[in-house]
Every structure is written in C-alpha cells, then in structure tokens.
Design a protein around this motif. Sequence first.
Motif, PDB file in Angstrom:
ATOM      1  N   GLU A   1       0.822  -1.213   0.000  1.00 19.80           N
ATOM      2  CA  GLU A   1       0.000   0.000   0.000  1.00 19.80           C
ATOM      3  C   GLU A   1       0.857   1.265   0.000  1.00 19.80           C
ATOM      4  N   THR A   2       2.046   1.187   0.580  1.00 22.26           N
ATOM      5  CA  THR A   2       2.999   2.297   0.500  1.00 22.26           C
ATOM      6  C   THR A   2       3.440   2.513  -0.947  1.00 22.26           C
ATOM      7  N   VAL A   3       3.689   1.422  -1.661  1.00 15.53           N
ATOM      8  CA  VAL A   3       4.076   1.512  -3.070  1.00 15.53           C
ATOM      9  C   VAL A   3       2.932   2.080  -3.908  1.00 15.53           C
ATOM     10  N   LEU A   4       1.720   1.598  -3.679  1.00 16.79           N
ATOM     11  CA  LEU A   4       0.565   2.066  -4.443  1.00 16.79           C
ATOM     12  C   LEU A   4       0.379   3.571  -4.277  1.00 16.79           C
ATOM     13  N   ALA A   5       0.497   4.044  -3.051  1.00 14.08           N
ATOM     14  CA  ALA A   5       0.356   5.480  -2.795  1.00 14.08           C
ATOM     15  C   ALA A   5       1.470   6.265  -3.484  1.00 14.08           C
ATOM     16  N   ALA A   6       2.683   5.747  -3.449  1.00 21.02           N
ATOM     17  CA  ALA A   6       3.811   6.442  -4.063  1.00 21.02           C
ATOM     18  C   ALA A   6       3.632   6.574  -5.573  1.00 21.02           C
ATOM     19  N   LEU A   7       3.159   5.520  -6.218  1.00 23.94           N
ATOM     20  CA  LEU A   7       2.980   5.552  -7.675  1.00 23.94           C
ATOM     21  C   LEU A   7       1.937   6.579  -8.085  1.00 23.94           C
ATOM     22  N   ASP A   8       0.884   6.720  -7.281  1.00 22.69           N
ATOM     23  CA  ASP A   8      -0.197   7.641  -7.607  1.00 22.69           C
ATOM     24  C   ASP A   8       0.019   9.038  -7.005  1.00 22.69           C
ATOM     25  N   ASP A   9       1.175   9.260  -6.364  1.00 22.79           N
ATOM     26  CA  ASP A   9       1.405  10.523  -5.652  1.00 22.79           C
ATOM     27  C   ASP A   9       0.258  10.794  -4.684  1.00 22.79           C
ATOM     28  N   ALA A  10      -0.139   9.754  -3.965  1.00 22.49           N
ATOM     29  CA  ALA A  10      -1.290   9.814  -3.069  1.00 22.49           C
ATOM     30  C   ALA A  10      -0.855   9.748  -1.613  1.00 22.49           C
ATOM     31  N   GLU A  11      -1.711  10.233  -0.754  1.00 24.00           N
ATOM     32  CA  GLU A  11      -1.466  10.138   0.685  1.00 24.00           C
ATOM     33  C   GLU A  11      -1.789   8.757   1.235  1.00 24.00           C
ATOM     34  N   HIS A  12      -2.741   8.057   0.581  1.00 16.42           N
ATOM     35  CA  HIS A  12      -3.215   6.785   1.119  1.00 16.42           C
ATOM     36  C   HIS A  12      -3.404   5.770  -0.007  1.00 16.42           C
ATOM     37  N   GLY A  13      -3.003   4.527   0.241  1.00 13.94           N
ATOM     38  CA  GLY A  13      -3.224   3.442  -0.698  1.00 13.94           C
ATOM     39  C   GLY A  13      -3.807   2.239   0.013  1.00 13.94           C
ATOM     40  N   PHE A  14      -4.657   1.483  -0.698  1.00 15.57           N
ATOM     41  CA  PHE A  14      -5.327   0.315  -0.111  1.00 15.57           C
ATOM     42  C   PHE A  14      -5.348  -0.817  -1.133  1.00 15.57           C
ATOM     43  N   ALA A  15      -5.069  -2.021  -0.656  1.00 13.68           N
ATOM     44  CA  ALA A  15      -5.051  -3.200  -1.520  1.00 13.68           C
ATOM     45  C   ALA A  15      -6.233  -4.105  -1.177  1.00 13.68           C
ATOM     46  N   PHE A  16      -6.966  -4.488  -2.217  1.00 13.76           N
ATOM     47  CA  PHE A  16      -8.143  -5.346  -2.060  1.00 13.76           C
ATOM     48  C   PHE A  16      -7.957  -6.648  -2.841  1.00 13.76           C
ATOM     49  N   ALA A  17      -8.846  -7.584  -2.605  1.00 17.74           N
ATOM     50  CA  ALA A  17      -8.707  -8.923  -3.171  1.00 17.74           C
ATOM     51  C   ALA A  17      -9.014  -8.989  -4.657  1.00 17.74           C
ATOM     52  N   SER A  18      -9.640  -7.964  -5.220  1.00 21.09           N
ATOM     53  CA  SER A  18      -9.926  -7.931  -6.653  1.00 21.09           C
ATOM     54  C   SER A  18     -10.245  -6.500  -7.054  1.00 21.09           C
ATOM     55  N   GLY A  19     -10.252  -6.252  -8.352  1.00 20.40           N
ATOM     56  CA  GLY A  19     -10.635  -4.939  -8.836  1.00 20.40           C
ATOM     57  C   GLY A  19     -12.054  -4.585  -8.458  1.00 20.40           C
ATOM     58  N   MET A  20     -12.958  -5.562  -8.501  1.00 17.69           N
ATOM     59  CA  MET A  20     -14.349  -5.297  -8.127  1.00 17.69           C
ATOM     60  C   MET A  20     -14.492  -5.038  -6.637  1.00 17.69           C
TER      61      MET A  20
END
Length: 377
Positions: free
Chosen positions: A54-73
């Motif tokens: 989630e740290t990586v996801l936030a960094a890629l999007d220049d975001a303050e917060h990132g969250f990982a879920f079990a699927s796109g839906m």
Amino acid sequence: MHIQTAAVHTLRDFEHGAVVPPVHLASTFELDPATEDGAYAYQRGSNPTRAQLETVLAALDDAEHGFAFASGMAATAAALSTLTVGDEVLLPASVYGGTYRFVDLVLPGRGITGRFVDDLGALTDADFTPSTRAVFIETPANPTLRITDLRRIIELAHRHGALVIVDNTFMTPVLQKPLALGADIVVQSATKYLAGHSDLLAGTVTTNDDTLAEAFALAQKAQGGVLAPQDSFRLIQAIKTLPLRLERQQSNAEAIVAHLREHEGIRQVWYPGSHSEEEARIHASQASGNGAVLSFELAAGLDSVAFLRALRFPAYAVSLGGVESLICRPATMTHEAMTPEARQNAGISDELLRLSVGIEDVADLLADLDQALAAAR
C-alpha cells in the motif's frame, strides 16, 4: 523520483540487508498484555506485507493513502460503498460490465441509484440533482476507448458537491494520474497491468482525502475483501517492471493500430482519441500515452469466429494488461451483464473485438493478425 525508480525503490532498508521485502504470513500478532498495543493485531485489519504494498501504491499515484483489495471489483465496491441511502452516482453507459452489474443489481438494494449516461463527457450542470453524490469515470472507456475530460468533469462534479471516482486500470499511474487533476478516488484492477502476468487477482484504491481513507480502512476491516500477504508480495515485485512492460506493450499497440487502419479486412479501429480531434486533444492533455488496448470490427463478409480460431498468439479470453496478448468479444464476455439495449446505447456492438496487446515481438503479432484475417475470408 521518476515512476520507474519509485516502482523499484519505494521500499528500502530491509532486515539483514535483503534487497526485497519479507513476506509476513501471520494471521495474528502478539500484543502487549498491559496496553494491548501493537503495530498489527489481525491480518484482516492490516499486515506488514500488505502495508508495504500500500505504500508503493500510494507512491505511484502521488497519493497520501493506498489500499489493496482482493480484486478490482472489491476495490470498486469499496469506492462505491462511500455512498449512502438516497444517493445517486453517474456512470458512463459503456462502463466495465462488472461495475455495471454491481451498480445495477447491488446498489439498488442499498437505496442507491446508478444513472448511466451515454456521453459522460457531455455532462452539464443540468445533469446533476440534489441526490447526485458521485461521478464514476473510465477514461479511456472500456471497450469503446472514448475519452472524458477529467479536469472539466471534476470541476463540474465538485461544484455540485459530488465525489469523482476514476477507474484508471487502462492507463495506470505510469500514463495518467487522476488525483493530480483533482479526482477524489482512483481505483484499479491490479489484476491487469500492475500484476501483468495473468496470474494474480487484486484491486487498489488511492486517495488524498483523510476521511475517505478512514472509510476504506473500515471497508477492509469490516468487509474483509483484503489482499493476502503472498499476493501482496507478488504484486510488489510485479510493479517493479510495470513501466518497462507498458512501454513495450504501448509500442506494439501503436504499430498494430497503424497496420489495422490500413487493412482492407478491418472496418473500423478504436483507440484513445480516435473518435474525434477534440477527444485526442483532451487525452493528450491529461495522459502521457494511449496505453495498449484497442478495439476493432472486421469488414463486412468476414467470419469473426474463423478469425478468432485462426489466431496463434492472442488468446480468446477476458482480462487485459498481461505480458501475453488477449482478445475478447465484449458483448458476450466482459459486458454480458448489460442488456442488448444498454450495450447498443454504449456503442458496444456484437461484432466489436477488444485486443489487449502484450510484449511479444510486434512482427509476429502483425503476421498473426494478417493470416487470421485471411482465414476469416
């Protein structure tokens, strides 16, 4: 830090000098008996490996917060679960079939209305009602590749107090960053380009809004649709090659578009910006490339089944974004949840084929398309 560097080096300084992060498989964590304090307690609430992703996801999007879920839906459902009874969400008529299904079949039971708009880019103040609380955007749209002016719609929605949710699966943070343009929430099916190998199911949500972030953390803990530690680790590793993979995929797609546009066996090719000069201008102003998905229809008289059976390399399968090329018929596969009338309004004909271009040698892909088109005669 450029995105290729961020994809590789956002996470650093692991124990024992390791150059890749560890995988923490524990479902539960020991707490201090006196205070019950601890960085982690139970995997559903949080997990060190998922937290690293989630740290990586936030960094890629220049975001303050990132969250990982079990699927796109699961990610899309979490974003739309910020709505409450009496709210309305506006969506493009050609929205991904899974999103259409959720809005059409699930949200009404929660007292939430979904209104599908034929041309989301043409929204005006008159389209908003006191109940409109969100606008859901895909740009480019799936599978028509229509473009929506993010800046204009974000400004319009915010003027009416509505959130803007952008599905950025086709572009990824490599080519488009909706949060930087003012969007409130970005969702992606990480199954596609982020994972990139057609072997992992995952979804992501990013936001800069602290209140929304609390809602997504609650969605993870209360609903439980979280990404497992092993899959989180695999996604961290896959993201490291995302910019490189996408560069090759996009280059291949550009060559295929140019080839098919001149082929007598093709009636029409659609790609970002192909619908009008205005859409091309808008897309160029908000994205740094066209991505690697295109759609097309065969010329009259050609047998699409014969064409699809003759293809050697693109597999006839749903999904996209993998290293291998994939081709599908949206009307009967990705968008089968929509009624024929809804598909017609969205511009999704029964003859439309969607091609996700992989990293194969483009000469092999072009030769394969040519021989399959010949077989279709």
